[in-house]
Design a protein around this motif. Structure first.
Motif, PDB file in Angstrom:
ATOM      1  N   GLY A  77       0.875  -1.626   0.002  1.00 42.41           N
ATOM      2  CA  GLY A  77       0.078  -0.190   0.399  1.00 42.41           C
ATOM      3  C   GLY A  77       0.767   1.343  -0.183  1.00 42.41           C
ATOM      4  N   TYR A  78       2.101   0.871  -0.232  1.00 49.30           N
ATOM      5  CA  TYR A  78       3.108   2.781  -0.132  1.00 49.30           C
ATOM      6  C   TYR A  78       3.497   2.568  -2.072  1.00 49.30           C
ATOM      7  CZ  TYR A  78       3.077   1.235   4.683  1.00 49.30           C
ATOM      8  OH  TYR A  78       2.837   1.410   6.032  1.00 49.30           O
ATOM      9  N   ARG A  79       3.139   4.277  -1.699  1.00 45.66           N
ATOM     10  CA  ARG A  79       4.130   4.454  -3.122  1.00 45.66           C
ATOM     11  C   ARG A  79       5.780   4.434  -2.650  1.00 45.66           C
ATOM     12  NH1 ARG A  79       4.585  10.606  -5.686  1.00 45.66           N
ATOM     13  NH2 ARG A  79       5.584  10.432  -7.298  1.00 45.66           N
ATOM     14  N   VAL A  80       5.993   3.866  -4.124  1.00 48.20           N
ATOM     15  CA  VAL A  80       8.571   3.677  -3.446  1.00 48.20           C
ATOM     16  C   VAL A  80       9.126   4.396  -3.882  1.00 48.20           C
ATOM     17  CG1 VAL A  80       9.624   2.285  -2.662  1.00 48.20           C
ATOM     18  CG2 VAL A  80       6.903   1.733  -2.105  1.00 48.20           C
ATOM     19  N   VAL A  81       9.515   5.371  -3.697  1.00 49.23           N
ATOM     20  CA  VAL A  81      10.231   5.679  -5.004  1.00 49.23           C
ATOM     21  C   VAL A  81      12.168   5.552  -3.780  1.00 49.23           C
ATOM     22  CG1 VAL A  81      11.029   8.564  -5.764  1.00 49.23           C
ATOM     23  CG2 VAL A  81       8.320   7.754  -5.452  1.00 49.23           C
ATOM     24  N   ALA A  82      12.434   5.794  -5.017  1.00 52.39           N
ATOM     25  CA  ALA A  82      13.772   4.937  -4.856  1.00 52.39           C
ATOM     26  C   ALA A  82      14.797   6.728  -6.317  1.00 52.39           C
ATOM     27  CB  ALA A  82      14.437   3.399  -5.335  1.00 52.39           C
ATOM     28  N   VAL A  83      16.325   6.892  -5.013  1.00 51.58           N
ATOM     29  CA  VAL A  83      16.463   7.863  -5.536  1.00 51.58           C
ATOM     30  C   VAL A  83      18.342   7.941  -5.926  1.00 51.58           C
ATOM     31  CG1 VAL A  83      16.271   9.259  -3.554  1.00 51.58           C
ATOM     32  CG2 VAL A  83      16.543  10.436  -5.681  1.00 51.58           C
ATOM     33  N   ASP A  84      19.179   8.497  -7.106  1.00 55.51           N
ATOM     34  CA  ASP A  84      20.047   8.999  -7.179  1.00 55.51           C
ATOM     35  C   ASP A  84      20.250   9.827  -6.530  1.00 55.51           C
ATOM     36  OD1 ASP A  84      20.465   5.804  -8.787  1.00 55.51           O
ATOM     37  OD2 ASP A  84      20.427   6.872 -10.812  1.00 55.51           O
ATOM     38  N   GLY A  85      21.010  10.011  -5.680  1.00 52.13           N
ATOM     39  CA  GLY A  85      21.446  11.786  -5.553  1.00 52.13           C
ATOM     40  C   GLY A  85      22.206  12.179  -5.733  1.00 52.13           C
ATOM     41  N   ARG A  86      22.526  13.229  -6.400  1.00 47.84           N
ATOM     42  CA  ARG A  86      23.509  14.626  -6.761  1.00 47.84           C
ATOM     43  C   ARG A  86      24.957  13.849  -6.890  1.00 47.84           C
ATOM     44  NH1 ARG A  86      23.076  19.791  -7.130  1.00 47.84           N
ATOM     45  NH2 ARG A  86      21.252  19.955  -5.113  1.00 47.84           N
ATOM     46  N   GLY A  87      24.776  13.488  -7.975  1.00 50.22           N
ATOM     47  CA  GLY A  87      26.111  13.499  -8.615  1.00 50.22           C
ATOM     48  C   GLY A  87      26.398  11.733  -8.505  1.00 50.22           C
ATOM     49  N   GLN A  88      25.148  10.883  -8.444  1.00 50.04           N
ATOM     50  CA  GLN A  88      25.492   9.953  -8.609  1.00 50.04           C
ATOM     51  C   GLN A  88      24.593   9.149  -9.295  1.00 50.04           C
ATOM     52  OE1 GLN A  88      22.831   8.396  -4.954  1.00 50.04           O
ATOM     53  NE2 GLN A  88      24.329   7.290  -4.064  1.00 50.04           N
ATOM     54  N   HIS A  89      25.373   7.728 -10.852  1.00 46.57           N
ATOM     55  CA  HIS A  89      24.724   7.301 -11.743  1.00 46.57           C
ATOM     56  C   HIS A  89      24.058   8.445 -12.387  1.00 46.57           C
ATOM     57  CE1 HIS A  89      23.306   4.369 -14.398  1.00 46.57           C
ATOM     58  NE2 HIS A  89      22.437   3.744 -13.495  1.00 46.57           N
ATOM     59  N   GLU A  90      22.153   8.344 -12.486  1.00 48.29           N
ATOM     60  CA  GLU A  90      21.852   8.556 -13.659  1.00 48.29           C
ATOM     61  C   GLU A  90      21.637  10.046 -13.658  1.00 48.29           C
ATOM     62  OE1 GLU A  90      20.178   5.348 -16.432  1.00 48.29           O
ATOM     63  OE2 GLU A  90      18.789   5.717 -14.499  1.00 48.29           O
ATOM     64  N   THR A  91      21.766  10.607 -12.422  1.00 49.06           N
ATOM     65  CA  THR A  91      21.114  12.120 -11.454  1.00 49.06           C
ATOM     66  C   THR A  91      22.360  13.233 -12.519  1.00 49.06           C
ATOM     67  OG1 THR A  91      20.207  11.757  -9.766  1.00 49.06           O
ATOM     68  CG2 THR A  91      20.806  14.209  -9.836  1.00 49.06           C
ATOM     69  N   GLY A  92      24.142  13.098 -12.244  1.00 54.11           N
ATOM     70  CA  GLY A  92      24.344  13.649 -12.658  1.00 54.11           C
ATOM     71  C   GLY A  92      24.998  15.073 -11.781  1.00 54.11           C
ATOM     72  N   GLY A  93      25.705  15.709 -11.678  1.00 53.87           N
ATOM     73  CA  GLY A  93      25.888  16.575 -11.006  1.00 53.87           C
ATOM     74  C   GLY A  93      27.272  17.378 -11.364  1.00 53.87           C
ATOM     75  N   PRO A  94      27.498  18.792 -10.785  1.00 58.16           N
ATOM     76  CA  PRO A  94      28.324  19.613 -10.824  1.00 58.16           C
ATOM     77  C   PRO A  94      30.517  18.626 -10.911  1.00 58.16           C
ATOM     78  CG  PRO A  94      27.905  20.106  -8.717  1.00 58.16           C
ATOM     79  CD  PRO A  94      26.925  19.174  -9.567  1.00 58.16           C
TER      80      PRO A  94
END
Length: 285
Positions: free
Chosen positions: A62-79
């Motif tokens: 019964g939960y919405r589950v959201v897993a995230v790539d943090g800043r600079g991780q894998h597919e998120t990218g970062g400076p």
């Protein structure tokens, strides 16, 4: 390095970029928030895929589950700027992700390993509107001395050698490890792609955090939030007895997943999901 057992998403799950006030983050999103939303934050060198095996059982509960790539991780990218990955910046990202997810229902946040330190900082800095906090395989302060030495080697090698050469060096070190040799080709290709997708400055900055993290347990204990300390019965980064003591100091629930090591979400996902569902439910008070 965490290794997901599969890359196949459960039915109904989707991958996209979550827009927040602090930029877009690559996420995996499954389920409907009948009972609430769970935000899952990965560890050092990890990614959202580390939680794939949890998506279906948590969504079915019964939960919405959201897993995230943090800043600079894998597919998120970062400076390419280490200051962008200061712990306070990463904690602010988690708060922005929480706000972007919205309701309905309560929000439960889980941080794995380095992610545990990040979500702890977010809770201390802002007293966020979370129903609960789960610290998984993440301890009271810096990692164990032996792991500090290994992480320091990585931090020092990255600027000198580069991502590709460091990857090869890590593979050479694992060559005699039977578990490492028995990796399906698709998973092996993913692990390489994920590693190369990380921003080096993020790995350097967060590696230093793991080495130098102060004890902030008393600060977290002062935050009015239900907390679960969860781990395997073996852990090379933060020994389970450290987590036992941390849970006592926090007045938190403590769950040990038998047969799991540093990544219960990967090694024993069914038992891990059961522990989370039990904690998140009203009777988990």
């Amino acid at each position: 390095m965490s290794r997901p057992p599969t890359l196949e998403l459960p039915e109904g799950a989707r991958a996209y970029r979550l827009a927040t006030a602090r930029g877009d983050f690559a996420v995996l999103d499954a389920g409907t928030a009948v009972l609430g939303t769970a935000l899952l934050v990965p560890g050092f060198t990890g990614s959202k895929e580390d939680f794939i095996a949890l998506l279906e059982p948590l969504a079915l509960a019964g939960y919405r589950v959201v897993a995230v790539d943090g800043r600079g991780q894998h597919e998120t990218g970062g400076p390419a700027d280490e200051s962008a990955y200061a712990q306070a910046e990463l904690a602010a990202d988690v708060l922005a992700q929480t706000e972007a997810l919205g309701g309905p229902g309560p929000v439960h946040v889980l941080g794995h390993s380095l992610g545990g330190l990040i979500v702890r900082a977010a809770a201390i800095d802002a007293v966020p509107p979370w129903e609960s906090l789960t610290i998984m395989s993440s301890g009271p302060a810096a990692i164990d001395a032996e792991q500090q030495a290994r992480t320091r080697m990585l931090v020092e090698a990255l600027p000198a050698m580069g991502m590709e050469a460091v990857w090869q060096a890590m593979r050479d070190m694992d060559a005699e490890n039977a578990d490492a040799a028995d990796v399906p080709p698709a998973i092996a290709e993913f692990l390489y792609r994920r590693w190369m997708g990380n921003v080096p400055e993020q790995l350097i900055a967060t590696g230093r955090q793991l080495i130098a993290e102060p004890d902030r347990v008393a600060e977290l204990a002062a935050v009015p939030i239900r907390t679960l300390v969860l781990s395997g019965d073996v852990d090379y980064a933060w020994p389970p007895e450290w987590l036992d003591d941390m849970a006592l100091r926090l007045g938190a629930r403590r769950v040990v997943i038998k047969g799991a090591e540093h990544s219960p979400n990967v090694e024993q996902p069914e038992a891990t999901a059961e522990a989370l569902i039990d904690f998140w439910s009203p009777k988990g008070e």
